[in-house]
Design an enzyme around this catalytic site. Structure first.
Site, short mmCIF file in Angstrom:
data_model
loop_
_atom_site.label_atom_id
_atom_site.label_comp_id
_atom_site.label_asym_id
_atom_site.label_seq_id
_atom_site.Cartn_x
_atom_site.Cartn_y
_atom_site.Cartn_z
N GLU A 1 147.09 104.34 -15.85
CA GLU A 1 148.50 103.81 -14.67
C GLU A 1 148.47 102.43 -15.09
OE1 GLU A 1 147.29 106.98 -11.18
OE2 GLU A 1 146.87 104.89 -11.15
N TYR B 1 134.64 98.88 -11.01
CA TYR B 1 135.69 98.53 -10.48
C TYR B 1 135.68 96.99 -10.42
CZ TYR B 1 135.96 103.27 -8.23
OH TYR B 1 135.98 104.66 -7.92
N TYR C 1 134.75 111.10 -9.16
CA TYR C 1 135.83 110.70 -8.33
C TYR C 1 137.05 110.76 -9.62
CZ TYR C 1 139.20 107.46 -6.63
OH TYR C 1 140.41 106.70 -5.98
N LYS C 2 136.71 110.29 -10.91
CA LYS C 2 137.64 110.16 -11.86
C LYS C 2 138.02 111.68 -12.37
CE LYS C 2 138.16 105.81 -12.37
NZ LYS C 2 139.51 104.91 -12.17
N ASN D 1 144.78 101.11 -14.30
CA ASN D 1 143.69 102.04 -13.61
C ASN D 1 143.69 103.27 -14.47
OD1 ASN D 1 141.76 103.14 -11.93
ND2 ASN D 1 143.44 103.68 -10.41
N ARG E 1 148.01 95.49 -13.24
CA ARG E 1 146.69 95.94 -13.58
C ARG E 1 146.71 97.32 -14.15
NH1 ARG E 1 144.16 99.35 -9.61
NH2 ARG E 1 142.00 98.59 -10.15
#
Length: 346
Positions: free
Chosen positions: A265, A37, A316-317, A225, A223
């Protein structure tokens, strides 16, 4: 029109596909062979010609199909678009931003004529022509946020700023990666980010919020993601988990290349002029593993990133259950050669 729009679906028979040009312009999110992150914000001030970063709101070959898919989702669940009463002015701000940007950046697709507060909007790809009075909601078929986001790819959240925090209080969310506007609306910045592992300990959100509170009008930021999705489905909402969740169990060594998709994203952030709210468009791009490995640099790099990712981030992904098969597939395309800096293909 300069863009040829695909006839495709994001559900049922999944006819979604990327042309060779769309593969090459995919916003691959990894600039090195590992991932952790970070705030990773940069000015949204254009970019390499032909990439999704070039224009303020990217319009590509999936535009018409994505808008049809949004209409299906909204017909099933109107709560995917919500706006608290005090956010209507922010909705008008966002409508103006999108219409002026698209009319200037894609004059062959969109036209906006303004005579005082009497506006005339033409959207040629969707066959829409609308005359309305700016700031008068009775002259549009629905609220300003819903009206313009039914014509704009990506999800869109509007964030109110007060008490040194940001509050999600309006949005059009139909292509999200497993989160819910209906659940998050009214939450502040820390509350809607609470499920993200490790980032709080790393101080990522504290730095990001400080940056966003100082965001200036006319100086948008962006950004990237990412996450993973089985099948090219836009609507991976908690409300419809019973539809897309079981699809994770359909991955096999034979179909992982075609069914497993990298979901990226492109997130942009805009300070709005009248309301002082922040617009947060989240544009989703999908690319299958088969298409990713057609670019050798991306195939090598994605293998190394996913192979070395901490388990809790893989969970989480959303791809922990299939990670062994994904990594094994990608390993066939990693010859150990070094990769060049940056996100663009060689």
């Amino acid at each position: 029109m300069t863009i040829s729009f695909n006839d495709e679906t994001f559900r049922d028979d999944y006819t979604f596909h990327n042309s060779p040009a769309a593969i090459r312009r995919f916003p691959f999110p990894f600039d090195q062979d590992s991932y952790m992150y970070s705030v990773n914000l940069e000015p949204h001030a254009g970019g390499r010609e032909g990439t999704p970063f070039q224009k303020r709101f990217d319009v590509d070959e999936h535009y018409v199909a994505e808008m049809k898919d949004r209409a299906i989702t909204l017909a099933d669940d109107p709560l995917r678009c919500q706006s608290l009463p005090h956010m209507e002015l922010a909705g008008w701000d966002f409508l103006e931003l999108v219409m002026t940007s698209k009319a200037e950046d894609y004059p062959d697709l969109f036209t906006l004529n303004r005579d005082g507060d009497r506006w005339h909007w033409i959207n040629r790809p969707l066959g829409i022509e609308q005359r309305f009075t700016f700031l008068d909601p009775t002259t549009l078929p629905c609220g300003p946020l819903e009206y313009i986001t039914r014509q704009t790819q990506g999800d869109h959240a509007l964030l109110d700023q007060r008490d040194d925090n940001l509050w999600m209080e309006a949005g059009m969310i139909t292509s999200q990666a497993d989160w819910s506007l209906d659940f998050d609306i009214g939450m502040n910045f820390y509350e809607w980010h609470a499920p993200v592992p490790r980032a709080h300990e790393l101080g990522v959100f504290q730095r990001a919020l400080k940056f966003l509170l100082a965001l200036q009008q006319g100086a948008p930021s962006r950004r990237l993601n990412w996450t993973m999705t089985v099948n090219p489905r836009l609507d991976t909402s908690p409300e419809n988990y019973h539809k897309w969740g079981p699809e994770k169990r359909t991955i096999t060594p034979e179909n992982v290349g075609s069914k497993q998709h990298l979901r990226v994203e492109l997130q942009t952030l805009w300070r709005l002029p009248r309301s002082n709210a922040i617009a947060f468009p989240i544009r989703c791009y999908l690319l299958s593993l088969e298409d990713i490995v057609s670019q050798p640099k991306w195939g090598r790099r994605l293998h190394r990133v996913l192979r070395d990712l901490p388990d809790e981030l893989a969970e989480y992904k959303g791809f922990a259950v299939n990670r062994p098969m994904i990594v094994d597939y990608l390993s066939r395309f990693d010859d150990g050669a070094p990769t060049s800096p940056g996100i663009f293909p060689d």
